[in-house]
Structure formats: C-alpha cells, structure tokens
Scaffold this motif. Structure first.
Motif, PDB file in Angstrom:
ATOM      1  N   PHE A 124       0.834  -1.197   0.000  1.00 43.45           N
ATOM      2  CA  PHE A 124       0.000   0.000   0.000  1.00 43.45           C
ATOM      3  C   PHE A 124       0.867   1.245   0.000  1.00 43.45           C
ATOM      4  CE2 PHE A 124      -2.322  -3.401   2.101  1.00 43.45           C
ATOM      5  CZ  PHE A 124      -3.530  -3.391   1.413  1.00 43.45           C
ATOM      6  N   ALA A 125       0.353   2.293  -0.632  1.00 39.14           N
ATOM      7  CA  ALA A 125       1.063   3.564  -0.695  1.00 39.14           C
ATOM      8  C   ALA A 125       0.089   4.702  -0.436  1.00 39.14           C
ATOM      9  CB  ALA A 125       1.728   3.739  -2.062  1.00 39.14           C
ATOM     10  N   VAL A 126       0.560   5.722   0.300  1.00 40.54           N
ATOM     11  CA  VAL A 126      -0.232   6.933   0.506  1.00 40.54           C
ATOM     12  C   VAL A 126      -0.287   7.671  -0.826  1.00 40.54           C
ATOM     13  CG1 VAL A 126      -0.447   9.079   1.806  1.00 40.54           C
ATOM     14  CG2 VAL A 126       0.553   7.051   2.891  1.00 40.54           C
ATOM     15  N   PRO A 127      -1.470   8.008  -1.344  1.00 37.79           N
ATOM     16  CA  PRO A 127      -1.556   8.642  -2.668  1.00 37.79           C
ATOM     17  C   PRO A 127      -0.907  10.020  -2.675  1.00 37.79           C
ATOM     18  CG  PRO A 127      -3.685   8.676  -1.568  1.00 37.79           C
ATOM     19  CD  PRO A 127      -2.796   7.818  -0.730  1.00 37.79           C
ATOM     20  N   VAL A 128      -0.321  10.377  -3.806  1.00 34.56           N
ATOM     21  CA  VAL A 128       0.456  11.608  -3.889  1.00 34.56           C
ATOM     22  C   VAL A 128      -0.418  12.846  -3.723  1.00 34.56           C
ATOM     23  CG1 VAL A 128       0.297  11.911  -6.399  1.00 34.56           C
ATOM     24  CG2 VAL A 128       2.319  12.737  -5.162  1.00 34.56           C
ATOM     25  N   ASP A 129      -1.687  12.787  -4.067  1.00 35.53           N
ATOM     26  CA  ASP A 129      -2.540  13.952  -3.852  1.00 35.53           C
ATOM     27  C   ASP A 129      -2.636  14.288  -2.363  1.00 35.53           C
ATOM     28  OD1 ASP A 129      -2.888  13.936  -6.548  1.00 35.53           O
ATOM     29  OD2 ASP A 129      -4.965  13.254  -6.534  1.00 35.53           O
ATOM     30  N   THR A 130      -2.671  13.252  -1.533  1.00 37.21           N
ATOM     31  CA  THR A 130      -2.638  13.465  -0.082  1.00 37.21           C
ATOM     32  C   THR A 130      -1.283  13.998   0.351  1.00 37.21           C
ATOM     33  OG1 THR A 130      -4.252  11.701   0.289  1.00 37.21           O
ATOM     34  CG2 THR A 130      -2.898  12.344   2.159  1.00 37.21           C
ATOM     35  N   VAL A 131      -0.218  13.402  -0.174  1.00 38.15           N
ATOM     36  CA  VAL A 131       1.140  13.834   0.163  1.00 38.15           C
ATOM     37  C   VAL A 131       1.331  15.312  -0.190  1.00 38.15           C
ATOM     38  CG1 VAL A 131       3.596  13.459  -0.287  1.00 38.15           C
ATOM     39  CG2 VAL A 131       2.037  11.509  -0.188  1.00 38.15           C
ATOM     40  N   ASN A 132       0.852  15.696  -1.351  1.00 39.62           N
ATOM     41  CA  ASN A 132       1.037  17.065  -1.830  1.00 39.62           C
ATOM     42  C   ASN A 132       0.201  18.063  -1.038  1.00 39.62           C
ATOM     43  OD1 ASN A 132       2.457  18.754  -3.493  1.00 39.62           O
ATOM     44  ND2 ASN A 132       1.134  18.485  -5.266  1.00 39.62           N
ATOM     45  N   ARG A 133      -0.769  17.584  -0.323  1.00 36.73           N
ATOM     46  CA  ARG A 133      -1.580  18.450   0.536  1.00 36.73           C
ATOM     47  C   ARG A 133      -0.997  18.527   1.951  1.00 36.73           C
ATOM     48  NH1 ARG A 133      -5.850  15.913  -0.274  1.00 36.73           N
ATOM     49  NH2 ARG A 133      -6.015  14.695   1.650  1.00 36.73           N
ATOM     50  N   VAL A 134      -0.484  17.391   2.446  1.00 39.31           N
ATOM     51  CA  VAL A 134      -0.028  17.317   3.833  1.00 39.31           C
ATOM     52  C   VAL A 134       1.391  17.853   4.002  1.00 39.31           C
ATOM     53  CG1 VAL A 134       0.546  15.726   5.711  1.00 39.31           C
ATOM     54  CG2 VAL A 134      -1.569  15.414   4.400  1.00 39.31           C
ATOM     55  N   VAL A 135       2.303  17.481   3.113  1.00 37.06           N
ATOM     56  CA  VAL A 135       3.720  17.812   3.287  1.00 37.06           C
ATOM     57  C   VAL A 135       3.976  19.319   3.346  1.00 37.06           C
ATOM     58  CG1 VAL A 135       5.982  17.726   2.148  1.00 37.06           C
ATOM     59  CG2 VAL A 135       4.645  15.631   2.443  1.00 37.06           C
ATOM     60  N   PRO A 136       3.420  20.146   2.449  1.00 43.35           N
ATOM     61  CA  PRO A 136       3.673  21.587   2.577  1.00 43.35           C
ATOM     62  C   PRO A 136       3.238  22.146   3.930  1.00 43.35           C
ATOM     63  CG  PRO A 136       2.777  21.104   0.418  1.00 43.35           C
ATOM     64  CD  PRO A 136       2.654  19.849   1.225  1.00 43.35           C
ATOM     65  N   GLU A 137       2.137  21.635   4.474  1.00 38.67           N
ATOM     66  CA  GLU A 137       1.691  22.111   5.777  1.00 38.67           C
ATOM     67  C   GLU A 137       2.633  21.663   6.884  1.00 38.67           C
ATOM     68  OE1 GLU A 137      -2.487  22.463   8.261  1.00 38.67           O
ATOM     69  OE2 GLU A 137      -2.473  21.856   6.165  1.00 38.67           O
ATOM     70  N   LEU A 138       3.169  20.456   6.773  1.00 40.96           N
ATOM     71  CA  LEU A 138       4.159  20.009   7.755  1.00 40.96           C
ATOM     72  C   LEU A 138       5.412  20.876   7.696  1.00 40.96           C
ATOM     73  CD1 LEU A 138       3.974  16.098   7.461  1.00 40.96           C
ATOM     74  CD2 LEU A 138       2.961  17.561   9.217  1.00 40.96           C
ATOM     75  N   ILE A 139       5.825  21.254   6.495  1.00 38.16           N
ATOM     76  CA  ILE A 139       7.006  22.103   6.353  1.00 38.16           C
ATOM     77  C   ILE A 139       6.740  23.497   6.921  1.00 38.16           C
ATOM     78  CG2 ILE A 139       8.506  23.245   4.669  1.00 38.16           C
ATOM     79  CD1 ILE A 139       8.217  20.740   2.908  1.00 38.16           C
ATOM     80  N   ASN A 140       5.545  24.024   6.672  1.00 36.72           N
ATOM     81  CA  ASN A 140       5.234  25.394   7.084  1.00 36.72           C
ATOM     82  C   ASN A 140       4.928  25.520   8.573  1.00 36.72           C
ATOM     83  OD1 ASN A 140       5.531  26.349   4.453  1.00 36.72           O
ATOM     84  ND2 ASN A 140       3.381  25.975   3.955  1.00 36.72           N
ATOM     85  N   THR A 141       4.236  24.532   9.131  1.00 33.38           N
ATOM     86  CA  THR A 141       3.760  24.668  10.512  1.00 33.38           C
ATOM     87  C   THR A 141       4.229  23.557  11.441  1.00 33.38           C
ATOM     88  OG1 THR A 141       1.702  23.423  10.153  1.00 33.38           O
ATOM     89  CG2 THR A 141       1.671  25.776   9.615  1.00 33.38           C
ATOM     90  N   GLY A 142       4.765  22.475  10.900  1.00 33.16           N
ATOM     91  CA  GLY A 142       5.196  21.369  11.734  1.00 33.16           C
ATOM     92  C   GLY A 142       4.106  20.359  12.046  1.00 33.16           C
TER      93      GLY A 142
END
Length: 371
Positions: free
Chosen positions: A245-263
C-alpha cells in the motif's frame, strides 16, 4: 567340449572387462591426448533491449539518486549506571522533496526515534532534524543541511490512476540499498488503520514487492513521477506477499507543505461536534449519515444554519441535521466524513448534503482550520 566352452567364456569375460575399462577411462585418455582445450562459448548477440525495459531502466536511473536511506536510533538510560546512550532503532527509505533539503518518509519510520541519519545515494550521510509528522496519514518530513542535493522527484497525481497501470517502487528492503521492484496498480481507495486509530483512506494497492525497509520510499508511475509513498504491506510473514500500500500523492502534496510550514497537519473542519458511539447507535435504528450533535458558534456550520440534535425532557435524542454527503462524496458514518473532509483544504468552499425530518437539502460552506 567343456574346455572350449570355458575358453570362450573367458574370452567373452575379458572382452567385457576391456569394454568396461574403455568406457570408464576412455574419455579421460581422449581429453588428455586428443581433445582440443575447452574455451568459452561464443556469445549469442541479444539485440537491443525491449522498449519497456529501456523505459524502466531510464526511470530508475533518473529517480535513484533522489531516494535516500534512513537509519534511526533511540536514546536510552542504563538502569544501573544511569548513563545515557544511543542504540539503533530501525531503518527505512525516503526521498528528496525540494532543494531546501526536506526529506519525506513515513511517520512510522521515525516514530519513537531520538535521532535519524539520512544517507544519499552517493554515500554521503547527514544528521537529520524532524520538521513535522502526521500520524493520521503516516507521513513525516525531515531536513538535512547538504550541498549539491539530488533533484526532487517530479510529482504526479493519484486522482487519475487506473487499476492495471505500471508502477515502480524504489527503496532499501532489508537494508539492501536502492532496490527497484515493478508491478501494477492492483486497487484504489483502500483503507488501513493508522497508529492514532483513525483510518488512512484512499490508499493505492500494488503488487510491486514492498518489504521492510521500503517504507517511506517513492511509488512511481511509468513516466517516473511520484504517485505515492510506500507505507505498508499485508503479509502474515512480514515479507511481501503481493499486497502493498502507498499513501496517494494527492494526499502527500496536501499534507507535506503544511508540515514544512507549521510542523503539523490540521485538517479542515465544519465546526460541528459528533460522537462515533452515538452515531453507531443511530445507525442501528436506520439513520444513515453523521448526526450533528452541536454547532460551534461562528463556525462554517453555524454560518450555514445547521441545526444540532436536541434532547427531550425524557432523555430521547431528536436528530437535527444529519450530514449525508460532502464535496460529492456520500457520508454514511463518521469515517466517511473524516475522509471527505481530508480531500479539501481550509478556506475551500464545499457543498454539504443534509437531511432533516426526511427532507434533503444542500448548503455551501467555507471550511475552517481544524485543531
């Protein structure tokens, strides 16, 4: 007569012995005295590689350097001496997200670790610091300070994936660095529980071999674009059984920028309160959807005029609005509502389908930041 028979038998026996000896030692005599020396066989020309093989090789060569090997350690204190020291904890994979040194991996790869080291394909190793993690999607972001980083992987999309299309996984299974496996998209929209109990929805299922150590590595399409982050396998033995199983990239592209910006990742909210247990009881009585138990003042739900359930004097719960759809997705239970909200960002306007007293209506709301 007997003498002649005996002589003939002796001659036949001797001849047989000579033949047997010749059969046993003849090849050695031939090889040693008459046969030419052995030489390598001539190589049969293969011809050019097949086009699909060329494409796979090209994708691997282009993506390999952007995939990293992650090892983690845990700080422990000796019970008797009270000395503190680091012990190895685990390993996994990751990949370069941007030129600033951000590395994406799985949350479970770094969970519980006190330190992490990122090794690049060229052998350089760097201590990494944690930028942010999101257990609800099994994603985490690390950062390294490195010169001349490999290029970030090109990002694709998962909304348009089709069952049957070719995928490639790169990672470090069992510590065997930078391994490529190939398969197809086996299914879409799969669901697995996360470490925090909430389900990870929308997962991509693949038969490309994913083993321990592949976690956090990229799943690529045939064009070499990132379409997912390898996260788990389904296997009683712990090794690949053709179901990864893999986390879909649309989710990754939504979550990762927020993790970078806010932690941290904050999903959008409607500003309502609900209770899974109350909802389960209502479902047994034939109520489909999520009961709105309370509306937070000033929230998107309040602005849309949603009506919460109420209690009668004798303690009966009288439903108000029941959410049965959001953003075009049906909502039958709480997990459906969470998954539907997770497809959007705070600030987006979405259409919510409500039912009250047997009547259905739709309202538009602007999603707010969650907590």
């Amino acid at each position: 007569m007997d003498d002649r028979f005996s002589r003939r038998l002796a001659v036949v026996t001797l001849a047989a012995l000579v033949l047997i000896l010749a059969w046993r030692i003849g090849p050695d005599i031939y090889r040693d005295h008459f046969a030419p020396p052995a030489e390598p066989r001539l190589v049969t020309p293969r011809g050019d590689l097949a086009e699909d093989e060329k494409a796979t090789i090209a994708v691997f060569r282009a993506a390999r350097d952007s995939v990293v090997f992650i090892t983690t350690s845990e700080r422990v204190r000796d019970f008797w001496t009270r000395n503190v020291f680091e012990i190895p904890r685990g390993s996994g994979s990751g990949f370069v997200w941007d030129r600033r040194g951000h590395i994406v991996t799985n949350d479970h790869v770094i969970e519980g670790a006190s330190a992490a080291v990122v090794q690049l394909a060229d052998g350089r190793s760097y201590s990494a610091r944690l930028v942010g993690r999101d257990p609800s999607h099994d994603l985490a972001v690390l950062r390294i300070d490195a010169e001349a980083l490999p290029p970030p992987l090109p990002v694709g999309e998962s909304a348009t994936l089709e069952v049957g299309q070719t995928v490639l996984a790169i990672g470090n299974p069992f510590g065997l660095d930078w391994t490529l496996t190939k398969g197809i998209v086996s299914a879409l929209g799969r669901e697995l529980p996360a470490s925090n109990g909430r389900p990870i929805t929308g997962l991509v299922q693949t038969d490309a071999a994913i083993n321990p150590g592949n976690s956090g590595g990229p799943l690529l399409d045939s064009a070499g674009r990132l379409i997912g982050v390898n996260t788990a396998i389904y296997s009683p033995s712990g090794a690949s059984a053709g179901i990864g199983f893999a986390v879909p990239v649309d989710t990754v592209n939504r979550v990762v920028p927020e993790l970078i910006n806010t932690g941290r990742y904050t999903p959008p909210t409607l500003g309502i309160r609900y209770d899974p247990e109350v909802n389960a009881l209502a479902a047994r009585q034939g109520v489909r959807g999520v009961l709105v138990l309370d509306v937070i003042p000033g929230s998107p739900a309040d602005a849309a005029g949603m009506v919460p359930a109420r209690l009668t004097r004798d303690g009966r719960l009288v439903p108000g609005d029941v959410i049965v759809g959001l953003g075009g997705m049906p909502v039958d239970e709480v997990d459906d509502l969470i998954a539907a909200l997770d497809r959007h960002r705070p600030g987006e306007r979405v259409r919510v389908t409500l039912e009250r007293a047997g009547e259905r209506r739709e309202v538009e709301v602007t999603l707010a930041d969650g907590v």
